[in-house]
Write an enzyme that holds these catalytic residues in place. Structure first.
Site, mmCIF file in Angstrom:
data_model
loop_
_atom_site.group_PDB
_atom_site.id
_atom_site.type_symbol
_atom_site.label_atom_id
_atom_site.label_comp_id
_atom_site.label_asym_id
_atom_site.label_seq_id
_atom_site.Cartn_x
_atom_site.Cartn_y
_atom_site.Cartn_z
ATOM 1 N N ASN A 179 0.865 -1.181 0.000
ATOM 2 C CA ASN A 179 0.000 0.000 0.000
ATOM 3 C C ASN A 179 0.904 1.234 0.000
ATOM 4 O O ASN A 179 1.472 1.582 1.033
ATOM 5 C CB ASN A 179 -0.880 -0.038 1.256
ATOM 6 N N TRP A 180 1.047 1.837 -1.161
ATOM 7 C CA TRP A 180 1.982 2.961 -1.273
ATOM 8 C C TRP A 180 1.435 4.231 -0.615
ATOM 9 O O TRP A 180 2.153 5.210 -0.471
ATOM 10 C CB TRP A 180 2.290 3.247 -2.750
ATOM 11 N N LYS A 181 0.159 4.231 -0.281
ATOM 12 C CA LYS A 181 -0.487 5.418 0.310
ATOM 13 C C LYS A 181 -0.238 6.641 -0.577
ATOM 14 O O LYS A 181 -0.163 6.523 -1.788
ATOM 15 C CB LYS A 181 -0.004 5.641 1.745
ATOM 16 N N GLY A 194 2.804 -1.134 4.324
ATOM 17 C CA GLY A 194 2.868 0.284 3.983
ATOM 18 C C GLY A 194 4.304 0.706 3.732
ATOM 19 O O GLY A 194 4.859 0.532 2.644
ATOM 20 N N GLY A 195 4.941 1.256 4.773
ATOM 21 C CA GLY A 195 6.283 1.838 4.648
ATOM 22 C C GLY A 195 7.291 0.947 3.925
ATOM 23 O O GLY A 195 8.034 1.420 3.055
ATOM 24 N N GLU A 240 -5.319 -5.092 10.625
ATOM 25 C CA GLU A 240 -4.312 -4.051 10.816
ATOM 26 C C GLU A 240 -4.588 -3.301 12.116
ATOM 27 O O GLU A 240 -5.387 -2.355 12.139
ATOM 28 C CB GLU A 240 -4.356 -3.064 9.644
ATOM 29 N N GLY A 259 2.495 2.118 10.750
ATOM 30 C CA GLY A 259 3.428 3.227 10.579
ATOM 31 C C GLY A 259 4.121 3.641 11.863
ATOM 32 O O GLY A 259 4.740 4.701 11.937
ATOM 33 N N HIS A 318 -9.478 0.987 4.998
ATOM 34 C CA HIS A 318 -8.180 1.189 5.654
ATOM 35 C C HIS A 318 -8.368 2.138 6.845
ATOM 36 O O HIS A 318 -9.175 3.070 6.781
ATOM 37 C CB HIS A 318 -7.172 1.775 4.657
ATOM 38 N N GLU A 320 -6.743 4.539 7.904
ATOM 39 C CA GLU A 320 -6.553 5.975 7.622
ATOM 40 C C GLU A 320 -7.810 6.563 6.990
ATOM 41 O O GLU A 320 -8.132 7.734 7.191
ATOM 42 C CB GLU A 320 -5.311 6.170 6.741
ATOM 43 N N SER A 322 3.494 -2.270 10.370
ATOM 44 C CA SER A 322 4.954 -2.288 10.541
ATOM 45 C C SER A 322 5.587 -3.644 10.193
ATOM 46 O O SER A 322 6.511 -4.104 10.875
ATOM 47 C CB SER A 322 5.340 -1.846 11.953
#
Ligand code: PEP
Length: 254
Positions: A9-11, A233-234, A166, A172, A94, A96, A212
């Site tokens: 997930n590149w966000k 993500g990251g 999640e 993150g 998600h 976010e 993470s």
């Protein structure tokens, strides 16, 4: 046997050139075993990333979609548009989007229905806040999100469903759930699916862990029996980091 599934997930990261470069680097390394891989770039880069991964093993997903089919919804993107640019998956619910952009279970349910109706495979995210975990509310939060998100859908309609657990406190933050914490919630989700849709269906659904995930914890997390992959993500923003997670999935499930 569930094929492990690792999705990035590149966000709201990357520009066209860096995204295409990353996608090409991933497409160039075919996993040495059974694992499904997808990248989920921002909407505006879906088409160019699709070109970069074309005819490779890497699949394309979007990070969100709107539930209406077309019309006066300024700034929104429809399922048909996502299909049109080559998406197979769409991330829905998600944290976010729930916590920053105010999406609720009713809206997420409408999106799951629209995605399935259009032939997109939903990755439905669920997860609790830290204060909810501390108050022993993890299971009730997850149950509410599953009940709301999957309302009105049958096992037959949900054949392509992927769930991502999640925990919000792990996203993150560098603070990963332990493999045991992840397994406990994944097992709870699978049991809930069994109660609602039957054991055959529940055993077929892939449940990713997200929060993470990195090269050095991926194998341990995915070696748990109900952890069927990762939503990353990251660590999905650098090819080497993401490839290590894919290797971790292979090592965990061999
Ligand atoms: C995510 O946002 O889906 C996620 C899991 O992020 P990170 O891996 O950076 O925690």
């Amino acid at each position: 046997m569930r094929t492990p599934f690792v999705a990035g997930n590149w966000k709201m990261n990357m520009l066209q050139s860096t995204g295409v470069e990353l996608a090409k680097a991933l497409a160039a390394v075919k996993p040495a075993g059974q694992v499904e891989v997808a990248v989920c770039p921002p909407f505006v880069y879906l088409a160019s990333v699709k070109q970069a991964i074309n005819s490779s093993h890497v699949k394309l997903g979007a990070q969100n979609v709107y539930f209406e089919a077309k019309g006066a919804f300024t700034g929104e993107i429809s399922c048909e548009m996502l299909k049109d640019v080559g998406c197979e998956y769409v991330i829905l619910g998600h944290s976010e989007r729930r916590h920053i952009l105010g999406e609720n279970d009713k809206m997420i349910n409408a999106k799951v229905k629209a995605a399935i109706g259009a032939g997109l495979k939903p990755i439905l995210c669920v997860g609790e806040l830290l204060e909810e975990r501390d108050a022993n509310k993890t299971e009730s939060v997850i149950e509410t999100q599953l009940t709301g998100g999957l309302e009105g859908l049958t096992a037959d309609q949900l054949k392509t469903l992927v769930i991502a657990y999640e925990p919000v406190w792990a996203i993150g933050t560098g603070r990963t759930a332990s493999p045991e914490q992840a397994q406990d919630v994944h097992q709870f989700i699978r049991n809930w699916l069994t109660g609602k849709f039957g054991n055959g269906f529940a055993q077929s659904v892939r449940i990713q862990y997200g929060g993470s995930v990195k090269g050095d914890n991926a194998e341990q997390l995915m070696s748990k029996p109900d952890v069927d992959g990762a939503l990353v993500g990251g660590a999905s923003l650098k090819a080497d980091d993401f490839l290590k997670i894919i290797d971790g999935a292979l090592a965990a499930k061999k």
